[in-house]
Write a protein that holds these residues in place. Structure first.
Motif, short mmCIF file in Angstrom:
data_model
loop_
_atom_site.label_atom_id
_atom_site.label_comp_id
_atom_site.label_asym_id
_atom_site.label_seq_id
_atom_site.Cartn_x
_atom_site.Cartn_y
_atom_site.Cartn_z
N ILE B 18 44.31 51.77 34.24
CA ILE B 18 44.14 50.64 35.15
C ILE B 18 44.84 50.96 36.47
O ILE B 18 46.02 51.30 36.49
CB ILE B 18 44.72 49.34 34.55
CG1 ILE B 18 44.06 49.03 33.22
CG2 ILE B 18 44.53 48.18 35.53
CD1 ILE B 18 44.69 47.85 32.49
N ILE B 20 46.16 49.42 40.01
CA ILE B 20 46.53 48.12 40.58
C ILE B 20 47.06 48.33 41.99
O ILE B 20 47.99 49.11 42.20
CB ILE B 20 47.59 47.41 39.73
CG1 ILE B 20 47.07 47.19 38.31
CG2 ILE B 20 47.96 46.06 40.37
CD1 ILE B 20 48.11 46.63 37.35
N SER B 74 45.67 40.97 44.62
CA SER B 74 45.69 42.34 44.13
C SER B 74 44.30 42.75 43.63
O SER B 74 43.48 41.89 43.26
CB SER B 74 46.73 42.50 43.02
OG SER B 74 46.43 41.63 41.96
N HIS B 76 42.46 45.09 40.79
CA HIS B 76 42.62 45.81 39.53
C HIS B 76 41.33 46.58 39.27
O HIS B 76 40.24 45.98 39.30
CB HIS B 76 42.87 44.84 38.38
CG HIS B 76 44.15 44.08 38.50
ND1 HIS B 76 45.11 44.08 37.51
CD2 HIS B 76 44.65 43.31 39.48
CE1 HIS B 76 46.14 43.34 37.89
NE2 HIS B 76 45.89 42.86 39.09
#
Lengths: 116, 113
Positions: B18, B20, B74, B76
């Motif tokens: 992931i 971020i 944010s 992701h």
């Protein structure tokens, strides 16, 4: 069927010269922009036209003069080029946020200007 | 008040992980928050955008999370792929304005195979 096109893609010139970059969009958008991307990749707005009317004029040296002959075209003319003008210049267009409530901007491929 | 601060400057993620990327803004009048993806030699391309009336927006593997009270948002990227390797920019704009986008400083993402 390129949406936002710019010419030329590369421009190498000497200090003191005058040069132009051209931009065309075939999206039917009302608003067009010029951005400058520096060597650190930072993107900064320079100018914007809405339907041939100048609506954004950031703190840019007056050696830079945008012109919009019609809403599909936005050109950027630079006089007396300096070393610090070396950057990638992007044209963008959007439907016309303040009039249609849509703010997405579509960018052209960029023009890499190198001043020697 | 016009700034948008983006972090990290660079990010290395393994394939399948992931990614971020975070952004923070100061001007509470901002109400449109897009993310752009830029590959080398290309112009930025709109990836996904959010307005402050929702806290999350998902499109495929890309999700924006928005925290209005903290003035942060944010991006992701789930199941990151080597093809996601690019520079990502957050931005902010204000309705009723000229559509002027204020960009963050950019994050260079590298996804290792």
């Amino acid at each position: 069927d390129t949406a936002v096109s710019q010419t030329p893609k590369y421009l190498v010139t000497q200090m003191g010269n005058d040069k132009s970059i051209k931009c065309e969009q075939n999206l039917g958008h009302d608003t067009m922009y010029w951005y400058k991307q520096d060597s650190k990749k930072f993107l900064k707005i320079m100018f914007s036209y809405n339907n041939k009317e100048l609506i954004i004029n950031e703190t840019v040296p007056n050696r830079f003069s945008p012109k919009s002959p019609d809403k599909a075209h936005l050109n950027l003319h630079i006089n007396s080029l300096e070393l610090g003008d070396s950057a990638v210049y992007f044209c963008a267009s959007s439907p016309g946020g303040i009039y249609r409530g849509r703010y997405e901007q579509y960018f052209g491929p960029g023009t890499r200007l190198t001043v020697t | 008040q016009q700034q948008v601060k983006q972090s990290p400057q660079s990010l290395i993620v393994q394939k399948g992980g992931i990614s971020i990327i975070n952004c923070a803004y100061e001007n509470t009048a901002f109400d449109y928050f897009p993310w752009y993806q830029q590959f080398p030699g290309k112009g930025p391309a709109l990836l996904i955008a959010i307005r402050p009336d929702v806290s999350e927006k998902k499109e495929g593997r890309f999700t924006i999370s928005f925290n209005k009270s903290a003035k942060q948002f944010s991006l992701h990227i789930m199941d990151s792929q080597p093809g996601d390797s690019a520079t990502y920019f957050c931005a902010a704009s204000r309705s009723g304005n000229t559509g002027k986008l204020i960009f963050g400083q950019g994050t260079t993402l590298q996804v290792k195979p």
